[in-house]
Structure formats: structure tokens, C-alpha cells
Enzyme design. Sequence first.
Site, PDB file in Angstrom:
ATOM      1  N   LYS A  17       0.566  -0.795   0.127  1.00  0.00           N
ATOM      2  CA  LYS A  17       0.263   0.089  -0.028  1.00  0.00           C
ATOM      3  C   LYS A  17       0.466   1.428   0.384  1.00  0.00           C
ATOM      4  CE  LYS A  17      -0.940  -0.446   4.768  1.00  0.00           C
ATOM      5  NZ  LYS A  17      -0.220  -1.671   5.122  1.00  0.00           N
ATOM      6  N   ASN A  33      -1.375   6.916   6.055  1.00  0.00           N
ATOM      7  CA  ASN A  33      -0.593   6.536   7.487  1.00  0.00           C
ATOM      8  C   ASN A  33       1.298   6.432   6.373  1.00  0.00           C
ATOM      9  OD1 ASN A  33       0.159   4.136   9.173  1.00  0.00           O
ATOM     10  ND2 ASN A  33       0.654   2.777   7.452  1.00  0.00           N
ATOM     11  N   HIS A  35      -0.847  -9.017  12.146  1.00  0.00           N
ATOM     12  CA  HIS A  35      -1.854  -8.124  12.535  1.00  0.00           C
ATOM     13  C   HIS A  35      -3.017  -9.072  13.874  1.00  0.00           C
ATOM     14  CE1 HIS A  35       0.607  -4.772  11.560  1.00  0.00           C
ATOM     15  NE2 HIS A  35      -0.179  -4.539  10.335  1.00  0.00           N
TER      16      HIS A  35
END
Length: 431
Positions: A120, A143, A189
Site C-alpha cells: 500500500k 499512513n 496484525h
Amino acid sequence: MITSPAWKDKRYAVLGLARSGRATVEALLASGADVLVWDDRTEAREPFAGRCAIGDPLEADLTGYGGVVVSPGVPLNTHPIKPHADSIGVPVIGDIELFAQARGDLPPHKVVGITGTNGKSTTTALVHHILKEAGMPTAMGGNIGLPILEQDPLPEGGVYVLELSSYQIDLTYSLDCDVAVLLNITPDHLDRYDGDFGKYAASKSRLLGMQTRGHNSIARFTDARVLGQFAEGSVASILEDVLQNRGIAPSEQADWPSLQGPHNRENAAAAIEVCDILGIAPEQVRSGLKSYPGLAHRMERVAEVSGVAYVNDSKGTNTAASAPALAAFENIHWIVGGLAKEPGLGECEAELGHVKAAYTIGKAGPDFAALLDGRVPVEQCETLDHAVASAAKNAAPGDTVLLSPACASFDQYADFEKRGDHFRALVERLA
């Protein structure tokens, strides 16, 4: 900065005063909001003394608040702020949700949201680069880069390109992207999702689910099947079909120096489709692909010393992220290890034919050494200093020394950037 009259005279609590938290407080204050701020660090609270109320929102009566704005690093599945706010009926949100609320008062614009387990950052930076090179007003945030609320509003016709982690998506409820991209989903995660891959995948797919009719969604066919249908009325593009549909031959990748490897072909395909949807001419897209400089810490070519290339891929923090880097080079001296996110070699196993020797570091070093023993020559180095020195001694002209740890950095470094910076400094001493 980005402000909004929607926040005027409302009360907000901001929990966490790192960079995005500070930017959030400033944007809320500039919009005329009353703000309660908190951070466990005294030095983080000090700049807001006299400008905001200071106090832990867990100990505050939040009745009537417009929201509790938390850092994406706050684990919603375990932190008490979520049940506390829920009990009062106050939403727990992030700065991306505030941006979504501010959009109606910004000059007419478009938003591209990009998520996925891997790729990403590269895809976000690549889209931003192509748009900028084509002369379109654009800003990059989320981010990556500067906090979005800290940036100046774009003029009419601008495009905000946002990299969005699952944590950030969890904290927004109204971000309706004009173009939403889901690059891929692999386990990552999972501690934040109670070990449930389905919850993690559902978090990622919410980016597509928030879209309204006529907006564009881009995803791999395989992921689309796992997730089910796109948002009703969205215009779906399948990532695997992009190059063929847009008339770009896979062989053209040889002209994109910072986009090598099969994974970067997918990242480029996503960027090509986004830019086509936004009306960027094919030749402008091709020009941007050729001139894209790449990201620090992501297959970053640091130097060539005595005919040996040194590549910093410190952002490879899981096996799925490191496997593409292994696939992109030959005769690799692989520096691997750190704080493992999952057992085994994962997708890296299929790329071991590219590895000439391995040098293990960090807490997971012994485990990787055991996994690789008998398959490639392995040296247990423990530290990056030792690994770089050994790899430099053993590498021959034409080889590549690759730091792609397939692990998080927190056993030895504050973050993957510090690990990559250390690698770069060690290589510079060799030159």
C-alpha cells in the site's frame, strides 16, 4: 491545515499526542472546537497547557462529546477507551474520519483510498507521483507522509491519495472514496483482531463497503471472492486484468527501475487503473512509472560496493512482504530475522532458489537458522552490524546483499525505519 465548521462549538477528546494527534488537536482548535487532550507522556501534553483541557478521557464525563479521537496505535480490542465511550454513546474515531467529515466544506475534489496487507505504501506513493507529474493537484497522507489534517486544502480538481491501514479504517465510518483499492489480504496484525483472520479481512473490506453508488473499487479477483460483493452500485475493476485492459505489456516493467519484481507489477497495475479512472493519459502514466523514485526502506537500492548491490527492504516486516523482494533479485545474501509475526518461512519458502546465503539476526534468528539449515548456507549473526560485515565479506560481484527481515523490528529497533537507517549507515561505511 484542513478545518471544518462541522466541528465548531463541539467537544472532542484526543487520546495520543504523537504527530497525527497533534495535527488533529490543532485542526479542531482552529475550527472552534473545545478539546480535551491526553497522552501518558508529560512532555507531549505540555504544548497544549492553557489551550486545551488536559485529562484522561477514561476519567472524564464524555456526555455530549462529538467523538473521542484516538491514535491508530490504540488497540480497540483491548483498550478500555472503547467500552467507556460506547457506554456513553460517543463514537471512537480517528483523524481520517474527521477528514471525511470536513470534505463537504473543501473545494470539489476526489479521494483515492488504498489498503492491503502489503504494497500500500508503494502504490500510494506511485499514484501520488503519477498525478503530480501529470500536473494534477494532489496530496498524500493517511499512513504515509504528513498527517492529512496538517496539510493545506487542495484547489478545485485536486486528488487526496490516502494510504489506509486496517487500524485507520476501523476508526472511520463515513469515508466514501471516489476510488478504493484493496491490493491483497494475508494474515497480519492478528493480535488486534483476537487472532481471527476473518475480522482482519472484514476490517480491510470496509473501505469498499463505505463507498456509494458509482464510485470505483479495485481488488484482486481472489480477494473479491473471499470478501463477497463490492458495495452495491460501485464500479468494480479486477486487478489481474488491468495491464491487458489498459494496453500496457508486462515487458514494459523493465523500464520502471524502482518497480521491479512480480509484486510491483501488481502495485503498478493498481496505480495504472486508478490513474485511468481519474483521466490521466496513458503516456503520462507511462512517464510516471519510469520516473518513480521508489520509497525508502522498500527495495531501496542503497549503494553498489565492489560490484555488490546493497538493498534496504526493512519494510519487509512479514514473510509475505519479504517474498517479493527475494523474487526480484538473484544471488542474494539475505539478512533475515527480528521479532517474528508468524511461524515458518511462509511465502519466502518458494523464493529460496534466489538465496545464495542467509544471515540471521534478532530474536527470531535461531528459528530462521533452523528453518534454513541444509537448504542454504546460514550464519547466525544476532546483530545487523555482524550480518552486514559477514555478507560483505562473502558476496561476489553481481551478488545482492538484501536486508528484508520478514519480521518486525521491535526486539532491537524502535521501528523498521531505524533498522533501515542503521543498514544504510553500515553500507555507507563500506563504500
